[in-house]
Write a protein that holds these residues in place. Structure first.
Motif: not given
Length: 301
Positions: A165-171, A233-238, A256-258
């Motif tokens: 699985s390729r890496p993604v960013v969760v925010a 990450a939920r509700g933060s800027d991390l 969350l957004a991917v």
């Protein structure tokens, strides 16, 4: 000389466990009975097999030299004297212990459990968490099947790559970077991050890749599981960077957004391995479970 095959099983257990108590527990006999077996083995071989070193027992050079041969012989003898029969899933009663990465439990666990319940209602699954240190659970028979990103070079452990699985960013969905058409590596590095590490490591291969570009990121926390990191990450800027396959249900459930990783960061896809001890190679029930596990983890392909 007449040989007692029970001594072969006792010797195998002693060499695997490295103690009389451990070998006795494995073979379901008393410690005094195992001590007597060790005495007979010593008389038969003319070697001490295990010698006390402080509070532990250490195998002799002879014991180390014959360890694999003893295990192979016992496996062959067992196959001759107790040949496998056709597997009857309807009547199979067995408990399997699975040590999977928590994200893989979330990804493939429900499908695996559903398939097991449908085909073999007498089978139970014990999902146990990964340890913060490497443990020989497969070799000791404490774990039947592992699933994680780590392969192995141990000669007695089978490791089959079943996906990647390729890496993604969760925010968070309202994160400033979530609305960008393309996230630059500079913006990515400037954000605050949470890493996922069961050992509490604050850095990983991603930091090495950033360093190659002359950049660094600020890791404000490490989480033992991806579920915990997503909570941060939920509700933060991390930001949390994880394999894409493990985000498919959790990220949506948490709102969350991917996001894709910046193109400038060239990271390899994370592999997914199924691992088991070679003693189960020809075990029909174990082979059946392995095939179900492969199917359950097919989302990683």
């Amino acid at each position: 000389m007449q040989l007692d095959l029970n001594l072969l099983a006792a010797l195998d257990a002693l060499l695997e466990e490295g103690s009389v108590a451990g070998a006795a527990a494995r073979l379901h006999v008393t410690a005094p009975a195992m001590s007597r077996s060790l005495g007979r083995i010593r008389r038969t071989t003319g070697d001490q097999i295990l010698v006390r070193t402080g509070r532990t027992m250490t195998p002799t050079p002879y014991a180390i030299a014959v360890r694999e041969q003893v295990h192979t012989l016992l496996h062959q003898v067992t196959g001759v004297l107790a040949p496998s029969r056709e597997l009857d899933l309807a009547t199979l009663e067995r408990t399997f212990t699975l040590r999977w990465h928590d994200s893989l439990v979330a990804l493939g666990g429900p499908a695996l459990l559903a398939a097991v319940r449908a085909q073999a209602p007498g089978v139970r699954l014990r999902f146990v968490p990964e340890s913060s240190v490497d443990t020989p659970g497969l070799a000791r028979g404490e774990v039947d099947l592992e699933a994680n990103a780590g392969g192995t070079e141990a000669p007695d452990i089978r490791a089959e790559r079943v996906g990647e699985s390729r890496p993604v960013v969760v925010a968070a969905r309202d994160h400033p970077l979530a609305g960008l058409r393309e996230m630059t590596v500079e913006r990515y590095a400037a954000a605050d991050h949470v890493t996922v590490s069961r050992r509490g490591r604050l850095g990983n291969l991603l930091d090495d890749a950033l360093a190659g570009l002359g950049l660094t990121r600020r890791v404000v926390a490490t989480a033992p599981t991806e579920a915990a990191a997503f909570g941060f990450a939920r509700g933060s800027d991390l930001l949390v960077t994880v394999p894409e396959a493990t985000t498919r249900s959790a990220a949506a459930d948490l709102g969350l957004a991917v996001l894709p990783l910046p193109l400038a960061l060239e990271l390899p896809s994370a592999p997914v391995y199924l691992s088991w001890h070679q003693r189960y190679d020809t075990d029909r029930a174990h082979a059946w479970l392995r095939e179900l596990a492969r199917t359950a983890l097919s989302a990683c392909r």
